[in-house]
Design an enzyme around this catalytic site. Structure first.
Site, PDB file in Angstrom:
ATOM      1  N   ASP A 193       0.790  -1.297   0.040  1.00  0.00           N
ATOM      2  CA  ASP A 193      -0.092   0.005  -0.015  1.00  0.00           C
ATOM      3  C   ASP A 193       0.768   1.131   0.012  1.00  0.00           C
ATOM      4  OD1 ASP A 193      -2.305   1.809   0.332  1.00  0.00           O
ATOM      5  OD2 ASP A 193      -3.326   0.095   1.218  1.00  0.00           O
ATOM      6  N   HIS A 240      -2.867   3.151  -4.633  1.00  0.00           N
ATOM      7  CA  HIS A 240      -2.442   2.697  -3.502  1.00  0.00           C
ATOM      8  C   HIS A 240      -0.769   2.121  -3.620  1.00  0.00           C
ATOM      9  CE1 HIS A 240      -5.732   3.276  -0.609  1.00  0.00           C
ATOM     10  NE2 HIS A 240      -6.410   2.827  -1.768  1.00  0.00           N
ATOM     11  N   GLU A 275      -9.944   2.567  -5.152  1.00  0.00           N
ATOM     12  CA  GLU A 275      -9.593   4.305  -5.023  1.00  0.00           C
ATOM     13  C   GLU A 275      -8.397   4.485  -5.744  1.00  0.00           C
ATOM     14  OE1 GLU A 275     -10.865   4.773  -0.251  1.00  0.00           O
ATOM     15  OE2 GLU A 275      -8.797   3.861  -0.694  1.00  0.00           O
TER      16      GLU A 275
HETATM   17  C1  TNX Z   1     -10.768   2.365   1.857  1.00  0.00           C
HETATM   18  S1  TNX Z   1     -11.517  -0.504   1.813  1.00  0.00           S
HETATM   19  C2  TNX Z   1      -9.454   1.507   1.650  1.00  0.00           C
HETATM   20  C3  TNX Z   1      -8.419   1.190   2.616  1.00  0.00           C
HETATM   21  C4  TNX Z   1      -8.404   2.222   3.626  1.00  0.00           C
HETATM   22  C5  TNX Z   1      -9.772   2.294   4.303  1.00  0.00           C
HETATM   23  C6  TNX Z   1      -9.884   3.190   5.565  1.00  0.00           C
HETATM   24  C7  TNX Z   1     -10.819  -0.347   0.442  1.00  0.00           C
HETATM   25  C8  TNX Z   1     -10.852  -1.444  -0.348  1.00  0.00           C
HETATM   26  N1  TNX Z   1      -9.848   0.555   0.713  1.00  0.00           N
HETATM   27  O1  TNX Z   1      -7.498   1.335   1.727  1.00  0.00           O
HETATM   28  O2  TNX Z   1      -7.489   1.726   4.807  1.00  0.00           O
HETATM   29  O3  TNX Z   1     -10.613   2.901   3.144  1.00  0.00           O
HETATM   30  O4  TNX Z   1      -9.124   4.390   5.180  1.00  0.00           O
END
Ligand code: TNX
Length: 764
Positions: free
Chosen positions: A199, A272, A330
């Site tokens: 990440d 990420h 994301e």
């Molecule tokens: C979203 S849940 C994310 C994580 C973060 C989380 C909280 C997901 C698939 N992705 O990378 O840790 O929110 O910040």
């Protein structure tokens, strides 16, 4: 007497107390509190007495599980049993573990405990799961004799994917900590560990071809402290560094295999990826919006694809699991619009927009994985721009992505927000360690159903199972990780293993509290249960009286009524505690609970609101049965502005069940009710609501219940002394699918008798 000795005596006391309860309570689950609930379970007469003289007899296929049981009994009960391997295990052996290769569901087993013998038989993981059920039948401490309640179990899982994730990037967890995580998962028959290995805040897996990934990418916290990497201000404490060598990863995989846990490695892309890009800047998007912009997006260049294929090749070389998780969540695709590589790619491949690039990216990786005989798993964003042909979708942004994917006949793992997110506080967020709000209580987790009613049975078959997710931005160490994950993960274990019909939240609640002895044995820092009965109360009584009980023996209470939060500096008292004070005005009860067997404390608060209630003023004669209801369909979210809107329906209802209109096109269905409550006998009464999110309810215009409080976080009730008279009663709420199945309100007498709404609800 040293401390551990004292603790042992104390544990004996707990076990004795629990068994005393068992003799007086009839239900099977009061004696046999296995989580997840077995499919078929019957209690039998008597006990099996376990001593070191018992022999564990196994067939060849069950030898490893036999060794596991042998080690477990040595570690936790100081019993050294002999293990013997037989071609055919003779019936004279006390504990028999036998593999059968029957066709039942993977993991099916039978367990029978009788006064002279324990028999476990299962296919695949079945023998291991039978052993886990046996482990849960053992007393939680070394008392002699070690009695195991006789029973017969025939069990099998509902879903084949019963997962928990672990984010080792935001905070690093050591090999031993990961192994303990696996140990506890296995005790509850969870079988997929989703290991989030890369990440922005750290790359945690050794890749030989790209040594800087771990030399640099695994040391982001250090570089951040030196000012060479951005401030890690999303992490509670600036983070910690570390990575796993290949040898360590192999060791963890083997450890998990021995416990029938599959590890799903996740290598994040295309977003990420800040740690990887920090180590190898040429992987990042060429264009960024300035020096401060954090480059987290991989540039979709041939160089990047070569890099990813190299990395995945090494990952595949390590993990025998058929699935590889490639993230996909994301992604800041906006960066691609400014990337010359991405723009050229869009033209060359005829990709419409940045989502097209994402889809191209994932499909290309999928193709590569397929060529290596592996299956791709990704977060639900991989649906955007067109889903790769054989991808399995992890639905995290609610259920919509998972439902869409299942309808397209793709496999799905349900991990939706908010229910499956264990980085949320599990109780009142003001009193819990910082987490992503709103709170997710164990009850909310337990009530979650992975196969949405929007799916046909054929589509529902694409739901592989469910998984709890934990992200560790705010979780700096293993005890805190355990605090966040347990006991909520037990709810995942039961909802993913036990059939829908075999779920029972009250039984689960009881069984869960029985696990704390085992938690102590395993040194697991599960969050303590709440005191039941720290409720927000509206009352017209002049005295506030309540008795606070605690489900675990040895817990102590500190409390205040003056608004100050109690802490460990004030005197504690053992439970149960009766509070009986005059109530001239409102007050706040604040509690601070500790338990002898761990170092936690949990806090709860409740407002005790003093209200005045008068009987209806007018002289009411012509009362008609039932409450008058109005249903208003509108986009208006402010209740105060509803008066000018003509109701869609007006009706009279004489039950306490809510009214519903089909929920359509984003409208809110407001329900307003008005009328009277007729009390025939002076006395004390209790009002409660069965809504998960409370309705607004009033008597004589005094609020009994404040709207939209989560009942698991802030339970509310009204305790009223009412004369033989007629009282104005009103309320409102927004009707939805969830509360249509819940009871709007209940009126009980002080001795707990439920009154029939037809006898007390009236309108003019
Ligand atoms: C979203 S849940 C994310 C994580 C973060 C989380 C909280 C997901 C698939 N992705 O990378 O840790 O929110 O910040």
């Amino acid at each position: 007497m040293n401390r551990s000795c004292k603790k042992n005596i104390f544990l004996k006391y707990i076990v004795l107390a629990v068994s005393c309860i068992c003799f007086s309570i009839i239900p099977v689950w009061a004696q046999i509190h296995i989580i997840p609930q077995p499919l078929h379970l019957t209690a039998q007469k008597g006990n099996f007495i376990l001593t070191s003289k018992a022999i564990i007899g196994v067939d060849q296929q069950s030898e490893a599980v036999g060794t596991y049981l042998q080690n477990y009994l040595t570690q936790y009960y100081k019993l050294n049993l002999k293990l013997k391997v037989y071609p055919h295990v003779p019936t004279t052996v006390a504990i028999k573990l036998v593999s059968n290769n029957s066709k039942g569901a993977q993991g099916a087993y039978t367990l029978s405990v009788a006064p002279g013998s324990v028999n476990i038989s299962g296919n695949g993981a079945g023998v291991f799961y039978g052993v886990q059920s046996l482990i849960e039948l053992l007393p939680a401490s070394i008392i002699k004799p070690l009695k195991i309640t006789a029973c017969k179990i025939a069990d099998e899982p509902r879903f084949q994917w019963r997962g928990l994730s672990l984010d080792v990037c935001r905070h690093f967890f050591t090999v031993d900590e990961v192994k303990k995580y696996i140990d506890i998962m296995a005790h509850y028959k969870l079988n997929v560990l989703h290991w989030h290995l890369t990440d922005d805040e750290g790359w945690r897996i050794q890749i030989d071809k790209y040594p800087r990934l771990t030399e640099v990418g695994a040391k982001v916290a250090l570089y951040a402290k030196e000012g060479k990497f951005r401030k890690l201000d999303n992490l509670i404490d600036g983070g910690n560094d570390g990575f796993y060598t290949k040898a360590e990863i192999r060791d963890v995989i083997k450890y998990a295999q021995d416990r029938f846990v599959t590890i799903l490695p996740e290598i994040e892309m295309p977003g990420h990826s800040e740690a990887a890009i920090f180590a190898y800047p040429e992987l990042g998007c060429q264009d960024s919006t300035g020096a401060k912009h954090r480059v987290r997006m991989l540039d979709p260049s041939e160089h990047t694809f070569n890099f990813l294929e190299d990395v995945l090749t090494e990952v595949i070389g390590l993990f025998p699991n058929q699935y590889i998780h490639i993230g996909g969540d994301e992604a800041e695709m906006i960066d691609w619009l400014k990337s010359p590589t991405a723009v050229t790619l869009m033209k060359k491949e005829g990709l419409k927009d940045e989502k097209g690039v994402q889809s191209y990216f994932i499909k290309r990786i999928e193709k590569f994985l397929i060529s290596k005989n592996k299956k791709l798993v990704g977060w639900d964003e991989i649906l955007q721009g067109g889903l790769a042909e054989s991808a399995t979708v992890m639905s995290w942004q609610g259920e919509a992505g998972g439902i869409a994917a299942a309808k397209m006949h793709h496999h799905v793992v349900m991990t939706p927000l908010p229910y499956m997110y264990f980085d949320a506080p599990q109780a009142n967020e003001e009193l819990e360690p910082i987490g992503w709000n709103p709170p997710v209580t164990w009850q909310m987790v337990y009530n979650y159903e992975p196969q949405s009613s929007q799916l046909t049975p054929a589509e529902a078959a694409y739901i592989l199972g469910a998984q709890g997710n934990i992200w560790t931005e705010k979780i700096p160490n293993a005890p805190h990780l355990e605090y966040m994950v347990y006991p909520r993960a037990l709810a995942i274990a039961e909802l993913s293993w036990s059939t829908k019909e075999n779920k029972d939240i009250d039984r689960f609640d009881y069984k869960m509290k029985q696990q704390y002895g085992l938690f102590k044995l395993w040194d697991l820092n599960a969050r303590l249960p709440d005191i039941v009965g720290v409720d927000h109360i509206a009352t017209n009584k002049e005295q506030f009286k309540t008795t606070l009980k605690y489900p675990l023996l040895g817990a102590r209470l500190r409390y205040t009524l003056d608004g100050k939060m109690p802490d460990d500096k004030i005197q504690s008292v053992p439970f149960p505690v009766t509070i009986n004070v005059p109530l001239r005005e409102s007050l706040t009860l604040k509690t601070y609970t500790t338990w002898t067997l761990n170092s936690q404390h949990i806090m709860q608060t409740a407002n005790i609101r003093r209200i005045n209630i008068n009987a209806a003023k007018e002289n009411i004669t012509n009362l008609k049965p039932g409450l008058s209801y109005k249903l208003i369909k509108t986009k208006e979210i402010n209740y105060a502005k509803l008066d000018t809107i003509t109701p869609a329906i007006t009706a009279v209802i004489n039950t306490a069940n809510p009214m519903v209109l089909p929920v359509t096109d984003g409208d809110i269905t407001w329900v307003k009710m008005n009328g009277f409550i007729k009390i025939d006998q002076e006395g004390d009464y209790e009002f409660t609501s069965g809504f998960e999110l409370s309705p607004a309810l009033f008597i004589d215009n005094e609020p009994l219940m404040i709207k939209d409080k989560n009942t698991y976080v802030e339970p509310q009730k009204a305790i009223l002394h009412l004369k033989k008279d007629i009282y104005e009663f009103s309320g409102y709420y927004s009707a939805d699918d969830a509360n249509s199945k819940q009871t709007l309100f209940q009126l009980k007498t002080a001795d707990g008798k439920l009154l029939d709404p037809q006898t007390y609800l009236f309108h003019l």
